[in-house]
Design an enzyme around this catalytic site. Structure first.
Site, PDB file in Angstrom:
ATOM      1  N   ARG A 214       0.686  -1.236  -0.119  1.00 21.38           N
ATOM      2  CA  ARG A 214      -0.083   0.167  -0.071  1.00 21.38           C
ATOM      3  C   ARG A 214       0.877   1.282  -0.071  1.00 21.38           C
ATOM      4  O   ARG A 214       0.465   2.469  -0.645  1.00 21.38           O
ATOM      5  CB  ARG A 214      -0.942  -0.074   1.158  1.00 21.38           C
ATOM      6  CG  ARG A 214      -2.024  -1.121   1.142  1.00 21.38           C
ATOM      7  CD  ARG A 214      -3.117  -0.938   2.304  1.00 21.38           C
ATOM      8  NE  ARG A 214      -4.000  -2.204   1.818  1.00 21.38           N
ATOM      9  CZ  ARG A 214      -4.191  -3.139   2.715  1.00 21.38           C
ATOM     10  NH1 ARG A 214      -3.346  -3.205   3.984  1.00 21.38           N
ATOM     11  NH2 ARG A 214      -4.935  -3.983   2.612  1.00 21.38           N
ATOM     12  N   SER A 253     -17.599  -5.872  -4.649  1.00 24.35           N
ATOM     13  CA  SER A 253     -19.064  -6.230  -4.519  1.00 24.35           C
ATOM     14  C   SER A 253     -19.490  -6.519  -3.035  1.00 24.35           C
ATOM     15  O   SER A 253     -20.790  -6.862  -2.975  1.00 24.35           O
ATOM     16  CB  SER A 253     -18.956  -7.671  -5.504  1.00 24.35           C
ATOM     17  OG  SER A 253     -17.936  -8.458  -4.734  1.00 24.35           O
ATOM     18  N   ASN A 280     -19.610  -5.138  -9.443  1.00 28.63           N
ATOM     19  CA  ASN A 280     -19.020  -6.190  -9.955  1.00 28.63           C
ATOM     20  C   ASN A 280     -17.800  -5.494 -10.900  1.00 28.63           C
ATOM     21  O   ASN A 280     -18.216  -4.867 -11.676  1.00 28.63           O
ATOM     22  CB  ASN A 280     -19.687  -7.143 -10.953  1.00 28.63           C
ATOM     23  CG  ASN A 280     -18.794  -8.194 -11.422  1.00 28.63           C
ATOM     24  OD1 ASN A 280     -17.899  -8.932 -10.811  1.00 28.63           O
ATOM     25  ND2 ASN A 280     -19.231  -8.515 -12.806  1.00 28.63           N
ATOM     26  N   CYS A 341      -3.009 -13.074  -6.122  1.00 30.90           N
ATOM     27  CA  CYS A 341      -2.664 -13.781  -4.822  1.00 30.90           C
ATOM     28  C   CYS A 341      -2.834 -15.372  -5.268  1.00 30.90           C
ATOM     29  O   CYS A 341      -2.976 -16.011  -4.474  1.00 30.90           O
ATOM     30  CB  CYS A 341      -3.416 -13.302  -3.822  1.00 30.90           C
ATOM     31  SG  CYS A 341      -5.203 -13.520  -4.229  1.00 30.90           S
TER      32      CYS A 341
HETATM   33  N1  SAH Z   1      -7.380  -4.524  -1.941  1.00 31.33           N
HETATM   34  C1  SAH Z   1      -8.075  -5.172  -0.718  1.00 31.33           C
HETATM   35  C2  SAH Z   1      -7.996  -6.648  -0.701  1.00 31.33           C
HETATM   36  C3  SAH Z   1      -8.657  -7.046  -1.858  1.00 31.33           C
HETATM   37  S1  SAH Z   1      -9.529  -8.822  -1.401  1.00 31.33           S
HETATM   38  C4  SAH Z   1      -6.826  -4.619   0.355  1.00 31.33           C
HETATM   39  O1  SAH Z   1      -6.383  -3.794   0.088  1.00 31.33           O
HETATM   40  O2  SAH Z   1      -7.362  -4.822   1.638  1.00 31.33           O
HETATM   41  C5  SAH Z   1     -10.634  -8.978  -2.711  1.00 31.33           C
HETATM   42  C6  SAH Z   1     -12.015  -8.112  -2.589  1.00 31.33           C
HETATM   43  O3  SAH Z   1     -12.594  -8.343  -4.067  1.00 31.33           O
HETATM   44  C7  SAH Z   1     -12.912  -8.669  -1.584  1.00 31.33           C
HETATM   45  O4  SAH Z   1     -13.192  -7.371  -0.683  1.00 31.33           O
HETATM   46  C8  SAH Z   1     -14.053  -9.069  -2.300  1.00 31.33           C
HETATM   47  O5  SAH Z   1     -15.321  -8.714  -1.752  1.00 31.33           O
HETATM   48  C9  SAH Z   1     -14.038  -8.332  -3.569  1.00 31.33           C
HETATM   49  N2  SAH Z   1     -14.557  -8.900  -4.812  1.00 31.33           N
HETATM   50  C10 SAH Z   1     -14.468 -10.333  -5.282  1.00 31.33           C
HETATM   51  N3  SAH Z   1     -14.976 -10.468  -6.288  1.00 31.33           N
HETATM   52  C11 SAH Z   1     -15.400  -9.307  -6.830  1.00 31.33           C
HETATM   53  C12 SAH Z   1     -16.138  -8.937  -8.016  1.00 31.33           C
HETATM   54  N4  SAH Z   1     -16.403  -9.574  -9.003  1.00 31.33           N
HETATM   55  N5  SAH Z   1     -16.304  -7.692  -8.157  1.00 31.33           N
HETATM   56  C13 SAH Z   1     -16.004  -6.947  -7.251  1.00 31.33           C
HETATM   57  N6  SAH Z   1     -15.417  -7.061  -5.828  1.00 31.33           N
HETATM   58  C14 SAH Z   1     -15.135  -8.199  -6.006  1.00 31.33           C
END
Ligand code: SAH
Length: 398
Positions: A214, A253, A280, A341
């Site tokens: 970050r 989402s 999404n 990941c």
């Molecule tokens: N960037 C974040 C961690 C991301 S984890 C951080 O810094 O903490 C992945 C995230 O993607 C989760 O919050 C989950 O709710 C979201 N997610 C999963 N599939 C998704 C989709 N198709 N569209 C939008 N969000 C989604």
């Protein structure tokens, strides 16, 4: 200490153990003497009876045994497990990660010599995951070692990952020790004030593995309009805004995640520059592109797209799709921080997929930084499976 459970391997199947890889698959096992209960320790020997390792037995998993030690002595008992936990904690202390008010991963499974055990620290509270029969067997010992070494205010369990099902274990969560406050617990990491909801029955968890990244990404934020796709609780956006980004648009989402993002943004005094889209990601990126919007800094931090070798092709298509969209949404000179990941996707493959995306949308792109998982998520050299997080910071030069 002698052990009467003996697992004999098929001829030639000891090779990976000699290289100190900690997993033994079911296909390598020739015979099992005096059937061990799940998680109990067995002596693993070659066809001719030569000692190889002490390992935890898991009758329902494809990963039939997970190695505790390549030495026959001193044997696996509570003192041994306690010692491994103490070593993990000591290494985080040496990294300066045990300061008051901070957070870190205290135990990272196989890489810390504790197969399937994950422990995260959020200030004075601990959250554990027991993801293997080995971890489950020694669970009480792990919990009491953590209690002794760290005197936490609470220890909670969140053993909900799908890995547990493969080990024949049900998902489980709950408070194991102490008590948790009703309000979210605050901690400082990745350059920002963060919140974690430890209460039972509520969405919880933080992505500690991105804390350093970050800050790396925030270094490109000054004056930028940021798009934070898969934002979860907004860590990347808030770090960027604290580094003088002009605005951040968070897409996720999960409405719960965005609510937490809003609270964190307020806590850090940057809420007035945040916008939220509960949507999404691929659809929202298409909509933004079609409406002609552009951004200076985009973060793509999707969930794991590839959980098994069979999903590799479809997962890579997913990565390519969102990276194409993100590149189309970047101003010339803009920066994209893109992550995967999925352990099954190597950094080489990830780079190829992203390169393919750039070719297809006809953008000229440079890699300006490569990112990975931080020091509290170490990778044992003989266990490359522990390496899962990879990221590229890219600049669109044209
Ligand atoms: N960037 C974040 C961690 C991301 S984890 C951080 O810094 O903490 C992945 C995230 O993607 C989760 O919050 C989950 O709710 C979201 N997610 C999963 N599939 C998704 C989709 N198709 N569209 C939008 N969000 C989604």
């Amino acid at each position: 200490m002698r052990n009467n459970h003996v697992v004999k391997l098929k001829p030639g199947r000891e090779k990976s153990l000699r290289r100190r890889h900690p997993w033994i698959f079911s296909g390598a096992v020739a015979s099992v003497e005096s059937q061990p209960e799940p998680g109990a320790t067995a002596r693993v020997v070659t066809q001719s009876g030569e000692f190889l390792a002490l390992a935890a037995y898991s009758p329902s998993s494809q990963i039939r045994l997970r190695v505790w030690s390549f030495n026959e002595e001193p044997g696996i008992d509570a003192a041994f497990i306690h010692g491994r936990i103490a070593r993990s904690v000591m290494m985080r202390r040496q990294l300066g990660l045990l300061e008051d008010g901070g957070a870190c991963r205290l135990v990272f499974g196989e890489s810390d010599g504790l197969p399937g055990v994950i422990v995260d620290r959020y200030d004075r509270h601990l959250v554990c995951q027991f993801l293997s029969a080995a971890a489950e067997y020694w669970r009480d010992t792990v919990i009491s070692a953590l209690g002794e070494l760290l005197s936490p205010l609470s220890i909670a369990e969140r053993s909900e990952a799908s890995a547990r099902l493969k080990e024949g274990l049900q998902a489980r969560r709950g408070l194991l020790r102490g008590s948790t406050p009703d309000a979210p617990v605050e901690f400082f990491a990745g350059g920002l004030r963060q919140l974690i909801d430890l209460g039972e029955g509520q969405k919880t968890g933080c992505y500690l593995d991105q804390n350093i990244n970050r800050l790396r990404v925030a270094a490109y934020a000054s004056g930028a309009n940021v798009l934070d796709a898969y934002s979860y609780s907004g860590g990347f956006s808030i770090a960027a805004l604290l580094h003088k980004a002009a605005s951040a648009t968070l897409i996720d989402s999960s409405a719960d995640a965005l609510n937490m993002a809003e609270r964190q943004a307020r806590l850090n005094g940057v809420a007035d520059r945040c916008r939220y889209a509960n949507a999404n990601v691929p659809e929202e990126l298409r909509r933004l592109r079609d409406s002609g919007q552009q951004f200076d800094l985009i973060v793509l931090d999707p969930p794991k797209f590839v959980s098994s070798a069979q999903q590799l092709k479809s997962g890579c298509r997913g990565y390519k799709d969102i990276n194409m969209l993100a590149l189309q949404l970047l101003h010339p000179g803009g920066v994209l921080a893109t992550f995967s990941c999925s352990g099954h996707v190597s950094s080489d493959l990830f780079q190829k997929v992203v390169a393919g995306a750039a070719v297809d949308v006809k953008r000229d792109v440079q890699i300006i930084e490569r990112l990975t998982q931080p020091a509290d998520h170490p990778v044992a050299l003989q266990f490359p499976e522990a390496e899962y997080l990879k990221g590229l910071i890219l600049r669109c030069i044209d």
